[in-house]
Design a protein around this motif. Structure first.
Motif, PDB file in Angstrom:
ATOM      1  N   THR A  59       0.889  -1.242  -0.016  1.00 56.09           N
ATOM      2  CA  THR A  59       0.137  -0.092  -0.028  1.00 56.09           C
ATOM      3  C   THR A  59       0.839   1.192   0.057  1.00 56.09           C
ATOM      4  O   THR A  59       0.579   2.280  -0.754  1.00 56.09           O
ATOM      5  CB  THR A  59      -1.093   0.009   1.307  1.00 56.09           C
ATOM      6  N   ARG A  60       1.835   1.246   0.753  1.00 57.51           N
ATOM      7  CA  ARG A  60       2.545   2.356   0.933  1.00 57.51           C
ATOM      8  C   ARG A  60       3.520   2.532  -0.493  1.00 57.51           C
ATOM      9  O   ARG A  60       3.825   3.689  -0.979  1.00 57.51           O
ATOM     10  CB  ARG A  60       3.792   2.278   2.026  1.00 57.51           C
ATOM     11  N   GLN A  63       1.162   4.105  -2.874  1.00 54.83           N
ATOM     12  CA  GLN A  63       0.930   5.639  -2.667  1.00 54.83           C
ATOM     13  C   GLN A  63       2.003   6.547  -3.275  1.00 54.83           C
ATOM     14  O   GLN A  63       1.733   7.447  -3.683  1.00 54.83           O
ATOM     15  CB  GLN A  63       1.010   5.834  -1.237  1.00 54.83           C
TER      16      GLN A  63
END
Length: 167
Positions: A59-60, A63
């Motif tokens: 997820t990071r 991002q």
């Protein structure tokens, strides 16, 4: 003491010793089983934690990729303070007048001084008012049917004209 009595005491002590050893072995086996179960639960917990950390990492990573795409391709910006409205009045200013022939808006809150509340329509039966003389109950095939005297077929289904009245 006789030899027979000593033999009985020997067998009893041997049986007692075997039972004591069995109980000790049984307790140790259950202890090891409990440790194995706890280790399996810990393995499952750690696998779930690893999966959550992998998801967090992906997820990071996404991002930063999304931020790069946004800067190059999309150009989205976070909302600023001046984009928010102060209240209902500011929101109403965005409205447009109703078009010709548009239906009136539905209003759900009225005071009794503004308008008289209309009465509810009378509740009527959708099959009309039955007359007691026209309702003989017939028992066929262990079931009770009501004959309205209007187009009743052999299966018991009938067609009845529906009517409703409003005040």
């Amino acid at each position: 003491m006789t030899l027979n009595r000593l033999r009985q005491i020997g067998w009893a002590s041997l049986l007692f010793g075997c039972t004591a050893l069995f109980v000790v072995l049984w307790v140790q086996v259950n202890s090891v089983k409990s440790d194995v179960r706890m280790a399996e639960r810990e393995i499952v917990r750690l696998q779930n934690q690893k999966l959550a950390l992998e998801m967090e990492f992906q997820t990071r990573a996404n991002q930063s990729q999304l931020a790069a795409w946004n800067a190059v391709d999309f150009g989205y910006e976070p909302p600023a303070a001046d984009q928010f409205l102060d209240g209902e009045q500011a929101l109403a200013e965005f409205g447009v007048p109703r078009a010709e022939g548009a239906p009136h808006p539905i209003r759900v809150a009225q005071s009794e001084a503004d308008a008289k509340v209309p009465e509810f329509p009378k509740m009527v039966s959708p099959v009309g008012e039955p007359q007691q003389a026209d309702l003989p109950a017939k028992i066929q095939n262990n079931a009770i049917r009501v004959d309205f005297g209007r187009n009743v077929s052999a299966s018991g289904s009938g067609r009845v004209a529906l009517k409703a009245t409003l005040p």
